[in-house]
Design a protein around this motif. Structure first.
Motif, mmCIF file in Angstrom:
data_model
loop_
_atom_site.group_PDB
_atom_site.id
_atom_site.type_symbol
_atom_site.label_atom_id
_atom_site.label_comp_id
_atom_site.label_asym_id
_atom_site.label_seq_id
_atom_site.Cartn_x
_atom_site.Cartn_y
_atom_site.Cartn_z
ATOM 1 N N PHE A 194 0.917 -1.074 0.210
ATOM 2 C CA PHE A 194 -0.121 0.076 0.073
ATOM 3 C C PHE A 194 0.668 1.283 -0.079
ATOM 4 O O PHE A 194 2.043 1.166 0.376
ATOM 5 C CB PHE A 194 -0.948 -0.034 1.128
ATOM 6 N N TRP B 76 -2.370 5.377 3.648
ATOM 7 C CA TRP B 76 -3.180 4.664 4.845
ATOM 8 C C TRP B 76 -3.951 5.926 5.439
ATOM 9 O O TRP B 76 -3.586 6.894 5.254
ATOM 10 C CB TRP B 76 -2.417 3.584 5.560
ATOM 11 N N GLY C 109 -4.316 1.206 1.168
ATOM 12 C CA GLY C 109 -4.464 0.677 -0.118
ATOM 13 C C GLY C 109 -3.572 1.286 -1.038
ATOM 14 O O GLY C 109 -2.676 2.237 -0.586
ATOM 15 N N TYR D 289 -9.700 1.679 -0.615
ATOM 16 C CA TYR D 289 -8.685 1.017 0.238
ATOM 17 C C TYR D 289 -9.331 -0.472 0.383
ATOM 18 O O TYR D 289 -10.584 -0.843 0.395
ATOM 19 C CB TYR D 289 -8.919 1.659 1.637
#
Length: 124
Positions: free
Chosen positions: A31, A34, A99, A111
């Motif tokens: 990811f 966040w 994500g 996400y």
């Protein structure tokens, strides 16, 4: 797989502060952004704040701007949300999310990894 675990929720009186933490484990390179979302009474899940992993660039939703601060410690794989001047309408379940975000940064659909949530209750 990315695992996200929140902590720091609790009960506080209006005007008080709480700091939420989210620890990421697993494939943490999967990811680039966040965020914190919340589910409050009578509303759909909404974006609170987000931060880009590589450059610390923050984003805030309207309800958080000016009162909440998002921060990260990538060495510890930990995300924080410092909440100040809490109001009863801040009451809800707060979720950590992560994500590979390429669109609207506070859009819940960006996400794909989510924590279990932590309850925040603000009394008047």
């Amino acid at each position: 797989q990315v695992r996200l675990v929140e902590s720091g929720g609790g009960s506080v009186q209006a005007g008080g502060s709480l700091r939420l933490s989210c620890v990421a484990s697993g494939s943490t390179n999967y990811f680039n952004t966040w965020a914190w979302f919340r589910q409050t009474l009578g509303k759909e899940r909404e974006g609170v704040a987000a931060i880009r992993k590589p450059d610390d660039s923050p984003w805030y939703g309207d309800a958080a701007r000016g009162r909440f601060t998002i921060a990260q410690d990538n060495r510890k794989n930990t995300l924080y949300l410092q909440m100040r001047n809490l109001k009863p309408e801040d009451t809800g379940v707060y979720y950590c999310a992560a994500g590979m975000v390429g669109g609207i940064i506070l859009n819940v659909n960006e996400y794909n990894y989510w924590g279990q949530g932590t309850q925040v209750t603000v009394s008047s």
